[in-house]
Design an enzyme around this catalytic site. Sequence first.
Site, PDB file in Angstrom:
ATOM      1  CE  LYS A 148      65.760  14.436   4.917  1.00 27.47           C
ATOM      2  NZ  LYS A 148      66.558  15.633   5.154  1.00 27.47           N
TER       3      LYS A 148
ATOM      4  CD  GLU B 259      69.807  14.358   4.333  1.00 24.44           C
ATOM      5  OE1 GLU B 259      69.193  13.289   4.210  1.00 24.44           O
ATOM      6  OE2 GLU B 259      69.300  15.394   4.816  1.00 24.44           O
TER       7      GLU B 259
ATOM      8  CG  HIS C  67      68.560  14.003  -0.254  1.00 24.92           C
ATOM      9  ND1 HIS C  67      69.351  14.513   0.744  1.00 24.92           N
ATOM     10  CD2 HIS C  67      67.302  14.443  -0.016  1.00 24.92           C
ATOM     11  CE1 HIS C  67      68.587  15.230   1.563  1.00 24.92           C
ATOM     12  NE2 HIS C  67      67.344  15.206   1.124  1.00 24.92           N
TER      13      HIS C  67
ATOM     14  CB  SER D 295      63.424  24.225   7.062  1.00 24.18           C
ATOM     15  OG  SER D 295      64.619  23.697   7.607  1.00 24.18           O
TER      16      SER D 295
ATOM     17  CG  ASN E 195      63.531  12.029   2.225  1.00 27.38           C
ATOM     18  OD1 ASN E 195      63.620  10.854   2.627  1.00 27.38           O
ATOM     19  ND2 ASN E 195      64.599  12.741   1.898  1.00 27.38           N
TER      20      ASN E 195
ATOM     21  N   GLY F   8      66.943  20.681   7.242  1.00 26.10           N
ATOM     22  CA  GLY F   8      67.038  20.295   8.646  1.00 26.10           C
ATOM     23  C   GLY F   8      67.553  21.396   9.555  1.00 26.10           C
TER      24      GLY F   8
ATOM     25  CD  GLU G 108      65.508  18.290  -0.789  1.00 24.32           C
ATOM     26  OE1 GLU G 108      64.444  18.157  -0.204  1.00 24.32           O
ATOM     27  OE2 GLU G 108      66.472  17.529  -0.610  1.00 24.32           O
TER      28      GLU G 108
HETATM   29  P1  13P Z   1      63.832  18.959   6.116  1.00 19.71           P
HETATM   30  O1  13P Z   1      62.407  19.202   5.690  1.00 19.71           O
HETATM   31  O2  13P Z   1      63.955  18.176   7.369  1.00 19.71           O
HETATM   32  O3  13P Z   1      64.621  20.235   6.103  1.00 19.71           O
HETATM   33  O4  13P Z   1      64.474  18.027   4.970  1.00 19.71           O
HETATM   34  C1  13P Z   1      64.332  18.373   3.656  1.00 19.71           C
HETATM   35  C2  13P Z   1      64.829  17.273   2.814  1.00 19.71           C
HETATM   36  O5  13P Z   1      66.011  16.991   2.784  1.00 19.71           O
HETATM   37  C3  13P Z   1      63.848  16.497   2.055  1.00 19.71           C
HETATM   38  O6  13P Z   1      64.465  15.632   1.170  1.00 19.71           O
END
Ligand code: 13P
Length: 249
Positions: free
Chosen positions: A12, A97, A95, A211, A10, A173, A167
Amino acid sequence: MKRKKLVAGNWKMNLEIAEAIKLATGVKDARANFKCDVALIPSFVYIAEVKHIIYATGIHLGAQDVSTHENGAYTGEVSATQLKSAGVEYIIIGHSERREHFGENHGVLKQKMEIALKHGLKPIFCCGEPLQVREEGKHKEYVQKQLEESLFNLSAKDFANITIAYEPIWAIGTGLTASAEQAQEMHAFIRGLLVPKHPIALQTRIIYGGSCNAANAKELFACADVDGGLVGGASLKSKDFLAIIEAAG
Ligand code: 13P
């Protein structure tokens, strides 16, 4: 039947076009070694370019969002049919976010699941608890509610086409990863919720995100119910992403 692992990157809202091309090309060039399914999930603006690079390679393409609307006067939105026609297969829905920054509630997510499935896209439905909820020991109830609200109306046929991504928000992150035990416990819990509803959920992939990196992927992917990873930061460098793919082999 053994579930084939899926490692999805992903991206992003990262990368400029030249970087996106370089990354997709780097992943494509290593494909002969892939033993799991691999998906690239770029921003909308790079979908056509990435599709071109990975065309007929067996690498899968995803998108990060989909409109709740079919088509028409919705400036800025991208529809399921547009994504499908551009060669997109997977679609991230729910997600954290998008839930946090764009106010996507379960009503919206339910609509997105329905429209994606209707048009033949394969949702990667994300769930996961914030830190406070984990600290209070209420993470199972929290995730159960997320799944009940957005997935429990789906048919067995729909379930054959979805992936679930666990997640935990505190791991996204942050460099803090769920331990293999924590991930396995939640994945087994999720599967245990779904299978009594739809036995086909025994085949549903439940992937881990938060992560995930080259150093921890092998241990996470060795867990019985961890069927791969949804990778953010570590999917932006082909070397790191390829190491995670290898860990899923
Ligand atoms: P990270 O791997 O940067 O922690 O992000 C995970 C994520 O949100 C994947 O959708």
